[in-house]
Design an enzyme around this catalytic site. Sequence first.
Site, mmCIF file in Angstrom:
data_model
loop_
_atom_site.group_PDB
_atom_site.id
_atom_site.type_symbol
_atom_site.label_atom_id
_atom_site.label_comp_id
_atom_site.label_asym_id
_atom_site.label_seq_id
_atom_site.Cartn_x
_atom_site.Cartn_y
_atom_site.Cartn_z
ATOM 1 N N GLY A 67 53.655 58.336 -15.732
ATOM 2 C CA GLY A 67 53.819 59.797 -15.459
ATOM 3 C C GLY A 67 53.189 60.137 -16.905
ATOM 4 O O GLY A 67 52.379 59.394 -17.553
ATOM 5 N N SER A 68 53.788 61.388 -17.172
ATOM 6 C CA SER A 68 53.111 62.146 -18.508
ATOM 7 C C SER A 68 53.712 61.364 -19.766
ATOM 8 O O SER A 68 54.700 60.877 -19.810
ATOM 9 C CB SER A 68 53.332 63.338 -18.313
ATOM 10 O OG SER A 68 54.829 63.513 -18.674
ATOM 11 N N TRP A 125 52.923 61.681 -8.875
ATOM 12 C CA TRP A 125 52.538 62.268 -7.509
ATOM 13 C C TRP A 125 51.137 62.008 -7.118
ATOM 14 O O TRP A 125 50.566 62.365 -6.054
ATOM 15 C CB TRP A 125 52.570 63.989 -7.654
ATOM 16 C CG TRP A 125 52.174 64.504 -8.729
ATOM 17 C CD1 TRP A 125 52.910 65.108 -9.514
ATOM 18 C CD2 TRP A 125 50.896 65.007 -9.274
ATOM 19 N NE1 TRP A 125 52.300 65.556 -10.628
ATOM 20 C CE2 TRP A 125 51.079 65.458 -10.470
ATOM 21 C CE3 TRP A 125 49.631 64.576 -8.820
ATOM 22 C CZ2 TRP A 125 49.875 65.846 -11.187
ATOM 23 C CZ3 TRP A 125 48.512 64.877 -9.498
ATOM 24 C CH2 TRP A 125 48.665 65.671 -10.545
ATOM 25 N N ASN A 126 50.272 61.475 -8.076
ATOM 26 C CA ASN A 126 48.831 61.287 -7.936
ATOM 27 C C ASN A 126 48.278 60.370 -6.692
ATOM 28 O O ASN A 126 47.384 60.429 -5.902
ATOM 29 C CB ASN A 126 47.907 61.304 -9.222
ATOM 30 C CG ASN A 126 48.376 59.924 -9.779
ATOM 31 O OD1 ASN A 126 49.339 59.356 -9.778
ATOM 32 N ND2 ASN A 126 47.347 59.718 -10.660
ATOM 33 N N GLU A 177 44.622 65.914 -22.108
ATOM 34 C CA GLU A 177 44.426 65.344 -20.484
ATOM 35 C C GLU A 177 44.277 66.659 -19.630
ATOM 36 O O GLU A 177 45.207 67.591 -19.775
ATOM 37 C CB GLU A 177 45.787 64.530 -20.331
ATOM 38 C CG GLU A 177 45.417 64.013 -18.812
ATOM 39 C CD GLU A 177 46.714 62.949 -18.435
ATOM 40 O OE1 GLU A 177 47.775 63.623 -18.579
ATOM 41 O OE2 GLU A 177 46.395 62.026 -18.146
ATOM 42 N N GLU A 226 53.711 53.784 -18.491
ATOM 43 C CA GLU A 226 52.237 53.921 -18.097
ATOM 44 C C GLU A 226 51.720 55.422 -18.068
ATOM 45 O O GLU A 226 52.282 56.197 -17.239
ATOM 46 C CB GLU A 226 51.673 53.139 -16.784
ATOM 47 C CG GLU A 226 52.453 51.867 -16.544
ATOM 48 C CD GLU A 226 52.198 50.656 -17.481
ATOM 49 O OE1 GLU A 226 51.143 50.799 -18.235
ATOM 50 O OE2 GLU A 226 53.175 49.928 -17.602
ATOM 51 N N LEU A 227 51.227 55.754 -18.837
ATOM 52 C CA LEU A 227 51.050 57.372 -19.285
ATOM 53 C C LEU A 227 50.008 57.811 -19.301
ATOM 54 O O LEU A 227 49.063 57.387 -18.473
ATOM 55 C CB LEU A 227 51.641 57.665 -20.899
ATOM 56 C CG LEU A 227 53.200 56.908 -21.003
ATOM 57 C CD1 LEU A 227 53.552 57.161 -22.532
ATOM 58 C CD2 LEU A 227 54.068 57.379 -19.956
ATOM 59 N N CYS A 276 45.018 58.558 -13.753
ATOM 60 C CA CYS A 276 45.146 58.505 -14.922
ATOM 61 C C CYS A 276 43.866 57.981 -15.647
ATOM 62 O O CYS A 276 43.649 58.391 -16.939
ATOM 63 C CB CYS A 276 46.239 57.606 -15.201
ATOM 64 S SG CYS A 276 46.217 56.044 -14.328
ATOM 65 N N LYS A 336 62.386 55.985 -7.961
ATOM 66 C CA LYS A 336 62.618 57.549 -7.924
ATOM 67 C C LYS A 336 60.968 58.170 -7.873
ATOM 68 O O LYS A 336 60.426 58.213 -8.924
ATOM 69 C CB LYS A 336 63.161 57.970 -8.996
ATOM 70 C CG LYS A 336 63.872 59.268 -8.982
ATOM 71 C CD LYS A 336 63.201 60.662 -8.671
ATOM 72 C CE LYS A 336 62.402 60.988 -9.777
ATOM 73 N NZ LYS A 336 61.608 62.206 -9.461
ATOM 74 N N PRO A 337 60.589 58.495 -6.620
ATOM 75 C CA PRO A 337 59.222 59.184 -6.551
ATOM 76 C C PRO A 337 59.034 60.516 -7.076
ATOM 77 O O PRO A 337 60.105 61.154 -7.367
ATOM 78 C CB PRO A 337 59.067 58.837 -5.025
ATOM 79 C CG PRO A 337 60.223 59.311 -4.493
ATOM 80 C CD PRO A 337 61.403 58.691 -5.221
HETATM 81 P P1 NAD Z 1 55.824 63.555 -15.212
HETATM 82 O O1 NAD Z 1 55.973 62.965 -16.091
HETATM 83 O O2 NAD Z 1 55.881 65.001 -14.800
HETATM 84 O O3 NAD Z 1 56.963 62.927 -13.879
HETATM 85 C C1 NAD Z 1 56.810 61.681 -13.637
HETATM 86 C C2 NAD Z 1 58.026 61.533 -13.210
HETATM 87 O O4 NAD Z 1 59.013 61.281 -13.837
HETATM 88 C C3 NAD Z 1 58.475 62.097 -11.793
HETATM 89 O O5 NAD Z 1 59.013 61.291 -10.888
HETATM 90 C C4 NAD Z 1 59.508 63.049 -12.608
HETATM 91 O O6 NAD Z 1 60.446 63.515 -11.761
HETATM 92 C C5 NAD Z 1 60.210 61.983 -13.265
HETATM 93 N N1 NAD Z 1 61.026 62.539 -14.561
HETATM 94 C C6 NAD Z 1 60.671 63.879 -15.243
HETATM 95 N N2 NAD Z 1 61.492 64.123 -16.163
HETATM 96 C C7 NAD Z 1 62.265 62.884 -16.336
HETATM 97 C C8 NAD Z 1 63.291 62.474 -17.332
HETATM 98 N N3 NAD Z 1 63.794 63.129 -18.134
HETATM 99 N N4 NAD Z 1 63.869 61.323 -16.725
HETATM 100 C C9 NAD Z 1 63.288 60.489 -15.878
HETATM 101 N N5 NAD Z 1 62.188 60.845 -15.081
HETATM 102 C C10 NAD Z 1 61.631 62.043 -15.263
HETATM 103 O O7 NAD Z 1 54.074 63.300 -14.575
HETATM 104 P P2 NAD Z 1 53.414 63.797 -13.263
HETATM 105 O O8 NAD Z 1 52.945 65.024 -13.352
HETATM 106 O O9 NAD Z 1 54.253 63.526 -12.186
HETATM 107 O O10 NAD Z 1 52.093 62.966 -13.317
HETATM 108 C C11 NAD Z 1 51.068 63.211 -13.963
HETATM 109 C C12 NAD Z 1 50.971 62.051 -15.092
HETATM 110 O O11 NAD Z 1 51.025 60.913 -14.808
HETATM 111 C C13 NAD Z 1 49.507 62.212 -15.938
HETATM 112 O O12 NAD Z 1 49.760 62.401 -17.307
HETATM 113 C C14 NAD Z 1 48.904 60.859 -15.736
HETATM 114 O O13 NAD Z 1 48.215 60.624 -16.665
HETATM 115 C C15 NAD Z 1 49.979 59.870 -15.506
HETATM 116 N N6 NAD Z 1 49.687 58.916 -14.846
HETATM 117 C C16 NAD Z 1 49.479 57.697 -15.401
HETATM 118 C C17 NAD Z 1 49.280 56.625 -14.845
HETATM 119 C C18 NAD Z 1 49.193 55.056 -15.317
HETATM 120 O O14 NAD Z 1 49.193 54.133 -14.920
HETATM 121 N N7 NAD Z 1 48.949 55.068 -16.938
HETATM 122 C C19 NAD Z 1 49.038 56.553 -13.354
HETATM 123 C C20 NAD Z 1 49.317 57.689 -12.521
HETATM 124 C C21 NAD Z 1 49.544 58.950 -13.259
#
Ligand code: NAD
Length: 489
Positions: free
Chosen positions: A236-237, A163-164, A389, A258-259, A292, A187-188
């Site tokens: 994501g995370s 979401w960032n 983090e 990309e975490l 991130c 899938k956003p």
């Molecule tokens: P998140 O992992 O909670 O969610 C990310 C996405 O994954 C969402 O769309 C969510 O609905 C989906 N998701 C959740 N569970 C899932 C599953 N079991 N299977 C498939 N999809 C699933 O992360 P967040 O809280 O939305 O974002 C914050 C994180 O993103 C932070 O850790 C940040 O560092 C990371 N991030 C990394 C980068 C990078 O380029 N490395 C860039 C931006 C953000």
Amino acid sequence: KKTAEAAAPVAEAAAPVAETAAPAAETPTVIDVRNPGTGEVVGSVPVVSADEVAAKVRELRLFQPEWEAIGPDGRKEWLLKFQDWLIDNTDTLADVVQSETGKPRVDSLIDPAFATDLVGYYARRAAKFLADDHPSPHSPLARVKKLTTAYKPYPVVGVITPWNFPLAMPALDVFPALAAGAAVILKPSEVTPLSALEMARGWAEIGAPPIFAVVTGAGATGGAVVANADYIQFTGSTATGRKIAVACAERMVPYSLELGGKDPAIVLADADLDRAAHGIAFGGMFNSGQVCISVERVYVEAPVYDEFVAKLTANVKALRQGIDGRESKHDVGALANENQANIVQRHVDEAVAAGARVLTGGKRAGFGTAFEPTVLVDVDHTMSCVTEETFGPTLPVMKVADEAEAVRLANDSIYGLSASVWTGDKERGERVARQLNAGAVNINDVFANLFSFALPMGGWGQSGTGARWGGADGVRKYCRQQAITTPIL
Ligand code: NAD
């Protein structure tokens, strides 16, 4: 919240999903989207079911061969049309980003600007990047052959985003995949799905082929994307990334993750301290620290520690926090949701309980989810604010004896996304950079690698596997390599 009207937004954003929607008896679930700065509901989206996702992927699979067949030059025309659409709609897109994130106006404008830059980069270069390679044969057995490596796209790439940066984050991965000739299902994040739906609206508005679709929902919808697409690009995370890696391994489907990160900044005694303090304040507080590659911990050589901390604190104190309208008046806005605010508060409270001092900030800002920009000192590597983090507006600062200690502590992390080194000697900066466990190192700057699509952006350790961009690699990753040998005699 349950409502029968839920299918409508999907129908507008990605029409074919509505055709495959579940029967009326199965009432879809709806997610309300809120402005986290004001609490106001700014939209709602349906939770797309696993069956609908599977049907959508099947449909994309049918249209993808035509998209591949028009080649990089044919795709370039559509991508550049979309780039024009982004430029023409920048203000409206920034409105949507702002409404679902609570960011300051100037930060909301970065999303469409970033997307515009990226689309143009890959639209114009994909033909060169995807051209066949003809390596020289090394062995007498192959000398009578023409050797070719061809790049053939995966039919459907699944892109899952956080979401960032609700418009930029999807765009950064969707458009290289489209440029490669793949179809894309996006899938956003359920926290900020509206900007991605705008992208789908724009794609339809320019009349482009139906090879890009957005499906909204939470983890289960993302899981359905992972269960059906041919390549998974996830941002994501780390916790979610690990689940996706397991699911992809079971299907033998390739992926790139990309975490999260815990980026260190190293301030050496020969640094320009004004520049370092300004840059690190920006690197830690931009987007309320929800980047991130935000600066999340700072190591300062002892001789300049006091002076640097005073300058950093002054920079952070000067930041204006609030909710903007269309005019840009603030530097820092809200956090994405209450959960983020709770994590930031916990990290600050745990640090203070263990002996850290707050030099500025340290508490909620008094509106929505916002948290005050915070500087922490007397911290160490036993504290969550240094090891986990935070993804919020905190800068924990530590004094180090010398460069070697700074490098050792910077590398004492499960993460390895990016880092910065601040020094008056650029060669020394590069030497330090090569000792750091990080996928990117910026010298005397933050975020510079983000604006360099010719470089790879990928994390080491728990920060991910694979990378996005990196010039040609950024489209080739969405292709399978095919080896062709042809007799030359
Ligand atoms: P998140 O992992 O909670 O969610 C990310 C996405 O994954 C969402 O769309 C969510 O609905 C989906 N998701 C959740 N569970 C899932 C599953 N079991 N299977 C498939 N999809 C699933 O992360 P967040 O809280 O939305 O974002 C914050 C994180 O993103 C932070 O850790 C940040 O560092 C990371 N991030 C990394 C980068 C990078 O380029 N490395 C860039 C931006 C953000």
